[in-house]
Enzyme design. Structure first.
Site, PDB file in Angstrom:
ATOM      1  N   ASN A 158       0.867  -1.178   0.000  1.00  0.00           N
ATOM      2  CA  ASN A 158       0.000   0.000   0.000  1.00  0.00           C
ATOM      3  C   ASN A 158       0.906   1.231   0.000  1.00  0.00           C
ATOM      4  O   ASN A 158       1.524   1.546   1.002  1.00  0.00           O
ATOM      5  CB  ASN A 158      -0.876  -0.056   1.270  1.00  0.00           C
ATOM      6  N   LYS A 209       0.085   4.280  -0.232  1.00  0.00           N
ATOM      7  CA  LYS A 209      -0.538   5.467   0.387  1.00  0.00           C
ATOM      8  C   LYS A 209      -0.330   6.693  -0.510  1.00  0.00           C
ATOM      9  O   LYS A 209      -0.269   6.545  -1.725  1.00  0.00           O
ATOM     10  CB  LYS A 209       0.007   5.675   1.805  1.00  0.00           C
ATOM     11  N   GLU A 241      -6.787   4.650   7.931  1.00  0.00           N
ATOM     12  CA  GLU A 241      -6.578   6.078   7.687  1.00  0.00           C
ATOM     13  C   GLU A 241      -7.831   6.703   7.078  1.00  0.00           C
ATOM     14  O   GLU A 241      -8.146   7.865   7.317  1.00  0.00           O
ATOM     15  CB  GLU A 241      -5.345   6.283   6.794  1.00  0.00           C
ATOM     16  N   GLU A 279      -5.439  -4.912  10.451  1.00  0.00           N
ATOM     17  CA  GLU A 279      -4.361  -3.955  10.710  1.00  0.00           C
ATOM     18  C   GLU A 279      -4.655  -3.224  12.017  1.00  0.00           C
ATOM     19  O   GLU A 279      -5.416  -2.252  12.033  1.00  0.00           O
ATOM     20  CB  GLU A 279      -4.275  -2.928   9.578  1.00  0.00           C
ATOM     21  N   GLY A 322       2.527   2.093  10.836  1.00  0.00           N
ATOM     22  CA  GLY A 322       3.496   3.177  10.716  1.00  0.00           C
ATOM     23  C   GLY A 322       4.194   3.509  12.023  1.00  0.00           C
ATOM     24  O   GLY A 322       4.830   4.549  12.144  1.00  0.00           O
ATOM     25  N   SER A 357       3.371  -2.287  10.244  1.00  0.00           N
ATOM     26  CA  SER A 357       4.828  -2.386  10.423  1.00  0.00           C
ATOM     27  C   SER A 357       5.407  -3.739  10.008  1.00  0.00           C
ATOM     28  O   SER A 357       6.318  -4.255  10.656  1.00  0.00           O
ATOM     29  CB  SER A 357       5.218  -2.045  11.864  1.00  0.00           C
TER      30      SER A 357
HETATM   31  P1  PGA Z   1       2.843   0.196   7.636  1.00  0.00           P
HETATM   32  O1  PGA Z   1       1.371   0.432   7.005  1.00  0.00           O
HETATM   33  O2  PGA Z   1       3.355  -1.089   7.056  1.00  0.00           O
HETATM   34  O3  PGA Z   1       3.636   1.384   7.228  1.00  0.00           O
HETATM   35  O4  PGA Z   1       2.652   0.085   9.116  1.00  0.00           O
HETATM   36  C1  PGA Z   1       0.492  -0.625   6.786  1.00  0.00           C
HETATM   37  C2  PGA Z   1      -0.786  -0.099   6.207  1.00  0.00           C
HETATM   38  O5  PGA Z   1      -1.255   0.966   6.632  1.00  0.00           O
HETATM   39  O6  PGA Z   1      -1.385  -0.725   5.312  1.00  0.00           O
END
Ligand code: PGA
Length: 251
Positions: A9, A11, A98, A168, A174, A214
């Site tokens: 992803n 983003k 998000e 998640e 993050g 993460s």
């Molecule tokens: P991250 O994000 O791996 O940076 O924690 C995962 C996500 O939001 O899909």
């Protein structure tokens, strides 16, 4: 046997040029990854260019969001699922935390987006997950169950094999703080039970449940060892072709 899915992803990162560069760099690095389906989710504006460059490869392209409306119309700023198909997408991510947090998406909205994705023939990656506060209050299972039931209402039996769930935990996204493989396994097994109750044991057995939050090259193997973890939704570590390829090729 469920085929795992490793999805990146991206983003709101990368312009069109950077998206294409990363996708093209990724292609040879994951060309032999037959053990899983590889998916990347660039920003809307890069979808078509990336999909064109990945044609004939084993990398699928996903959007990160879609409109609730299925047909074209006066909905300024929205992108319909048939337009995502037209741009070369095979998948769409809906209900990312998000979007739930910053864009106030409710389970009802996520459910409409899920239906819109299915109507356009897309695979739909439906995200769920509790906040730290909810976990600390002992509400994680209830919250996730509510999201699953609310986000997947009204599905018919023939829709179920085009649904992928991504668990998640919001506190792991993050933050560098991953759920332990055991914490993730507990929730994944629970999600499978909820899905069996709501649909059928056979559909639950076939359901792919991805872990996200993460995920990195050095923790993917431990997560993938868990019986009910069928892949990963990767944010930060998917932005570089090399680190994402290491995750895909974790075996
Ligand atoms: P991250 O994000 O791996 O940076 O924690 C995962 C996500 O939001 O899909």
């Amino acid at each position: 046997m469920r085929k795992s899915v490793i999805a990146g992803n991206w983003k709101m990162y990368k312009n069109v040029g950077d998206s294409v560069t990363t996708a093209v760099a990724l292609k040879p690095l994951v060309a032999n990854a037959n053990h899983c389906e590889v998916v990347i989710a660039p920003v809307f504006t890069a979808l078509k260019s990336v999909a064109d460059r990945l044609e004939g490869s084993n990398i699928r392209v996903s959007a990160q969001n879609c409109a609730t409306e299925r047909a074209e119309g006066a909905f300024t700023g929205e992108v319909a699922t048939f337009m995502l198909r037209d741009a070369g997408c095979s998948h769409v991510i809906v209900g990312h935390s998000e979007r739930r947090q910053y864009f106030l998406e409710t389970d009802q909205i996520v459910s409409q987006k899920t239906q819109a994705g299915l109507a356009a023939g897309l695979m739909v990656i439906v995200c769920v997950g509790e906040t730290l506060e909810q976990r600390d209050q002992g509400k994680a299972l209830d919250v996730v169950k509510g999201q699953i039931v609310g986000s997947l209402s009204g599905l018919t039996a023939s829709d179920l094999d085009r649904i992928i769930i991504a668990y998640e935990p919001v506190w792991a996204i993050g933050t560098g703080r991953t759920a332990t493989p055991e914490q993730a396994q507990e929730m994944h097994a629970f999600i499978r039970r909820v899905f069996a109750e709501g649909h059928s044991p056979a559909a639950a057995e076939a359901l792919r449940i991805l872990y996200g939050g993460s995920v990195k090259p050095d923790n993917i193997a431990g997560l993938m060892k868990q019986t009910d973890i069928d892949g990963a939704l990767v944010g930060g570590a998917s932005l570089s072709a090399e680190s994402f390829a290491q995750i895909v090729n974790y075996k």
